[in-house]
Design an enzyme around this catalytic site. Sequence first.
Site, PDB file in Angstrom:
ATOM      1  N   SER A   1     -11.109   5.854  -7.367  1.00  0.00           N
ATOM      2  CA  SER A   1     -11.373   6.574  -6.113  1.00  0.00           C
ATOM      3  C   SER A   1     -11.842   7.994  -6.343  1.00  0.00           C
ATOM      4  O   SER A   1     -11.139   8.797  -6.944  1.00  0.00           O
ATOM      5  CB  SER A   1     -10.106   6.702  -5.266  1.00  0.00           C
ATOM      6  OG  SER A   1      -9.506   5.484  -5.051  1.00  0.00           O
TER       7      SER A   1
ATOM      8  N   HIS B   1     -15.441   3.820  -2.818  1.00  0.00           N
ATOM      9  CA  HIS B   1     -15.775   3.063  -4.022  1.00  0.00           C
ATOM     10  C   HIS B   1     -17.168   2.479  -3.831  1.00  0.00           C
ATOM     11  O   HIS B   1     -17.370   1.648  -2.949  1.00  0.00           O
ATOM     12  CB  HIS B   1     -14.817   1.886  -4.223  1.00  0.00           C
ATOM     13  CG  HIS B   1     -13.398   2.286  -4.465  1.00  0.00           C
ATOM     14  ND1 HIS B   1     -12.822   2.271  -5.713  1.00  0.00           N
ATOM     15  CD2 HIS B   1     -12.446   2.708  -3.624  1.00  0.00           C
ATOM     16  CE1 HIS B   1     -11.571   2.673  -5.617  1.00  0.00           C
ATOM     17  NE2 HIS B   1     -11.308   2.941  -4.351  1.00  0.00           N
TER      18      HIS B   1
ATOM     19  N   HIS C   1      -9.649  -4.393  -6.481  1.00  0.00           N
ATOM     20  CA  HIS C   1      -8.190  -4.265  -6.432  1.00  0.00           C
ATOM     21  C   HIS C   1      -7.577  -5.555  -5.911  1.00  0.00           C
ATOM     22  O   HIS C   1      -8.131  -6.168  -4.982  1.00  0.00           O
ATOM     23  CB  HIS C   1      -7.784  -3.149  -5.466  1.00  0.00           C
ATOM     24  CG  HIS C   1      -8.434  -1.831  -5.740  1.00  0.00           C
ATOM     25  ND1 HIS C   1      -9.693  -1.532  -5.299  1.00  0.00           N
ATOM     26  CD2 HIS C   1      -7.981  -0.744  -6.416  1.00  0.00           C
ATOM     27  CE1 HIS C   1     -10.008  -0.303  -5.695  1.00  0.00           C
ATOM     28  NE2 HIS C   1      -8.993   0.198  -6.372  1.00  0.00           N
TER      29      HIS C   1
ATOM     30  N   TYR D   1      -5.268  -5.697  -3.848  1.00  0.00           N
ATOM     31  CA  TYR D   1      -4.991  -5.565  -2.401  1.00  0.00           C
ATOM     32  C   TYR D   1      -6.187  -5.938  -1.532  1.00  0.00           C
ATOM     33  O   TYR D   1      -6.041  -6.159  -0.332  1.00  0.00           O
ATOM     34  CB  TYR D   1      -4.467  -4.164  -2.044  1.00  0.00           C
ATOM     35  CG  TYR D   1      -5.455  -3.023  -2.229  1.00  0.00           C
ATOM     36  CD1 TYR D   1      -6.559  -2.863  -1.391  1.00  0.00           C
ATOM     37  CD2 TYR D   1      -5.264  -2.091  -3.242  1.00  0.00           C
ATOM     38  CE1 TYR D   1      -7.458  -1.824  -1.570  1.00  0.00           C
ATOM     39  CE2 TYR D   1      -6.153  -1.042  -3.424  1.00  0.00           C
ATOM     40  CZ  TYR D   1      -7.246  -0.917  -2.589  1.00  0.00           C
ATOM     41  OH  TYR D   1      -8.133   0.101  -2.778  1.00  0.00           O
ATOM     42  N   GLU D   2      -7.368  -6.000  -2.131  1.00  0.00           N
ATOM     43  CA  GLU D   2      -8.538  -6.423  -1.357  1.00  0.00           C
ATOM     44  C   GLU D   2      -8.551  -7.935  -1.176  1.00  0.00           C
ATOM     45  O   GLU D   2      -9.394  -8.463  -0.463  1.00  0.00           O
ATOM     46  CB  GLU D   2      -9.827  -5.997  -2.075  1.00  0.00           C
ATOM     47  CG  GLU D   2     -10.021  -4.496  -2.134  1.00  0.00           C
ATOM     48  CD  GLU D   2     -11.255  -4.124  -2.948  1.00  0.00           C
ATOM     49  OE1 GLU D   2     -12.352  -4.095  -2.373  1.00  0.00           O
ATOM     50  OE2 GLU D   2     -11.112  -3.865  -4.160  1.00  0.00           O
TER      51      GLU D   2
ATOM     52  N   ALA E   1      -6.782   7.216  -9.283  1.00  0.00           N
ATOM     53  CA  ALA E   1      -6.019   8.214  -8.544  1.00  0.00           C
ATOM     54  C   ALA E   1      -4.606   7.642  -8.437  1.00  0.00           C
ATOM     55  O   ALA E   1      -4.439   6.436  -8.250  1.00  0.00           O
ATOM     56  CB  ALA E   1      -6.619   8.413  -7.167  1.00  0.00           C
TER      57      ALA E   1
ATOM     58  N   MET F   1      -2.534   1.538  -7.554  1.00  0.00           N
ATOM     59  CA  MET F   1      -2.781   0.148  -7.135  1.00  0.00           C
ATOM     60  C   MET F   1      -3.911  -0.492  -7.940  1.00  0.00           C
ATOM     61  O   MET F   1      -4.620  -1.355  -7.430  1.00  0.00           O
ATOM     62  CB  MET F   1      -3.147   0.118  -5.644  1.00  0.00           C
ATOM     63  CG  MET F   1      -2.120   0.765  -4.735  1.00  0.00           C
ATOM     64  SD  MET F   1      -2.723   0.811  -3.036  1.00  0.00           S
ATOM     65  CE  MET F   1      -1.563   1.984  -2.292  1.00  0.00           C
ATOM     66  N   SER F   2      -4.076  -0.065  -9.173  1.00  0.00           N
ATOM     67  CA  SER F   2      -5.212  -0.593  -9.947  1.00  0.00           C
ATOM     68  C   SER F   2      -4.877  -0.639 -11.435  1.00  0.00           C
ATOM     69  O   SER F   2      -3.709  -0.602 -11.826  1.00  0.00           O
ATOM     70  CB  SER F   2      -6.435   0.304  -9.726  1.00  0.00           C
ATOM     71  OG  SER F   2      -6.225   1.581 -10.289  1.00  0.00           O
TER      72      SER F   2
ATOM     73  N   ASN G   1      -1.649  13.072  -5.254  1.00  0.00           N
ATOM     74  CA  ASN G   1      -0.609  13.417  -4.274  1.00  0.00           C
ATOM     75  C   ASN G   1       0.729  13.208  -4.962  1.00  0.00           C
ATOM     76  O   ASN G   1       0.804  12.504  -5.964  1.00  0.00           O
ATOM     77  CB  ASN G   1      -0.705  12.479  -3.059  1.00  0.00           C
ATOM     78  CG  ASN G   1      -0.604  11.009  -3.456  1.00  0.00           C
ATOM     79  OD1 ASN G   1      -1.579  10.424  -3.942  1.00  0.00           O
ATOM     80  ND2 ASN G   1       0.557  10.429  -3.302  1.00  0.00           N
TER      81      ASN G   1
ATOM     82  N   HIS H   1      -5.062   8.376   2.478  1.00  0.00           N
ATOM     83  CA  HIS H   1      -6.218   8.208   1.596  1.00  0.00           C
ATOM     84  C   HIS H   1      -7.076   9.477   1.628  1.00  0.00           C
ATOM     85  O   HIS H   1      -7.687   9.842   0.623  1.00  0.00           O
ATOM     86  CB  HIS H   1      -7.024   6.987   2.043  1.00  0.00           C
ATOM     87  CG  HIS H   1      -8.131   6.595   1.114  1.00  0.00           C
ATOM     88  ND1 HIS H   1      -7.915   6.329  -0.232  1.00  0.00           N
ATOM     89  CD2 HIS H   1      -9.463   6.419   1.322  1.00  0.00           C
ATOM     90  CE1 HIS H   1      -9.075   6.020  -0.797  1.00  0.00           C
ATOM     91  NE2 HIS H   1     -10.023   6.067   0.126  1.00  0.00           N
TER      92      HIS H   1
HETATM   93  N1  HPA Z   1       0.777   5.372  -4.414  1.00  0.00           N
HETATM   94  C1  HPA Z   1       0.007   4.340  -4.775  1.00  0.00           C
HETATM   95  N2  HPA Z   1      -1.286   4.454  -5.055  1.00  0.00           N
HETATM   96  C2  HPA Z   1      -1.828   5.685  -4.990  1.00  0.00           C
HETATM   97  C3  HPA Z   1      -1.078   6.805  -4.612  1.00  0.00           C
HETATM   98  C4  HPA Z   1       0.304   6.640  -4.306  1.00  0.00           C
HETATM   99  O1  HPA Z   1       1.038   7.586  -3.979  1.00  0.00           O
HETATM  100  N3  HPA Z   1      -1.926   7.866  -4.648  1.00  0.00           N
HETATM  101  C5  HPA Z   1      -3.138   7.392  -5.023  1.00  0.00           C
HETATM  102  N4  HPA Z   1      -3.084   6.074  -5.229  1.00  0.00           N
END
Ligand code: HPA
Length: 278
Positions: A36, A67, A89, A91-92, A119, A217-218, A241, A253
């Site tokens: 990302s 993306h 991913h 999740y997709e 990220a 998540m990747s 974050n 996001h």
């Molecule tokens: N959690 C999961 N995936 C992420 C996060 C998070 O805090 N930040 C960026 N991708």
Amino acid sequence: MASQTAHKGLAEIREAAAYINTQAGVRPTIGMILGSGLGILADLVENPTTVSYDKIPHFPVSTVEGHAGELVIGEIKGKQVIIMKGRFHPYEGYGAETVSFPVRVMKELGVQTLIVTNAAGGVNMGFEVGDLMVISDHINMMFRNPLIGPNDNELGVRFPDMSEAYSKRLRALAHSVAAKQNFSLREGVYAGLLGPTYETPAEIRMMRTIGADAVGMSTVPEVIVARHAGIEVLGFSCISNMAAGILDQPLSHAEVMETTELVKAKFLNLVLGIVEEL
Ligand code: HPA
């Protein structure tokens, strides 16, 4: 649109690689998967050939905002590279083997080193938003594995060793390049979760207890396939974050994208410095 069925074999891998070879004249040895907001690196490729994912036989197509969906093949610092600008991913809705199929194709094209970036939320309380972390190891909290199913011995062994999934040699190189660039690179364990929800504060406390420094998540499926294929891996997380419950604010996001935007120059220089020395 490319098919999303699972368990593509050598024939499909070779078809995808052959198509890419008809488009690009170079033999890449370094592969990169950019997460990302980090796709900017692909813009620095010299003599680039761009191949859209939807043109490549058997390739899945990316859906998430931020993306892109293309391969960029060319040169960085005189090295031949292939970059995935945008990744897939679980999740997709893709299976772990679909998400990691491009790594198989990279191997077939001649890739020996893979740099993965993502990220991630900071779990380690010592981290700060905007930190870059070199991944020392991962925890597979997706509970999915791209190698489930019959094993093709031509692709790798049935029970791959994961004791040094992220190369010690390349991690040391990353630290030495960061030191030359006057910043301190964090190092830590990446826990890969399914998403697409961000975690609950209780889940983040659990992640910390089990030894995670960052969550995302990747990355995990691609790294498993890379190791199965004998590719040396270097991974980076941009701490976009602090993970849920650490600061008294919701996660979004938008925040993830804002932070990656802020650190992209630092990130670019680091990766360029590393590629130069590979
Ligand atoms: N959690 C999961 N995936 C992420 C996060 C998070 O805090 N930040 C960026 N991708």
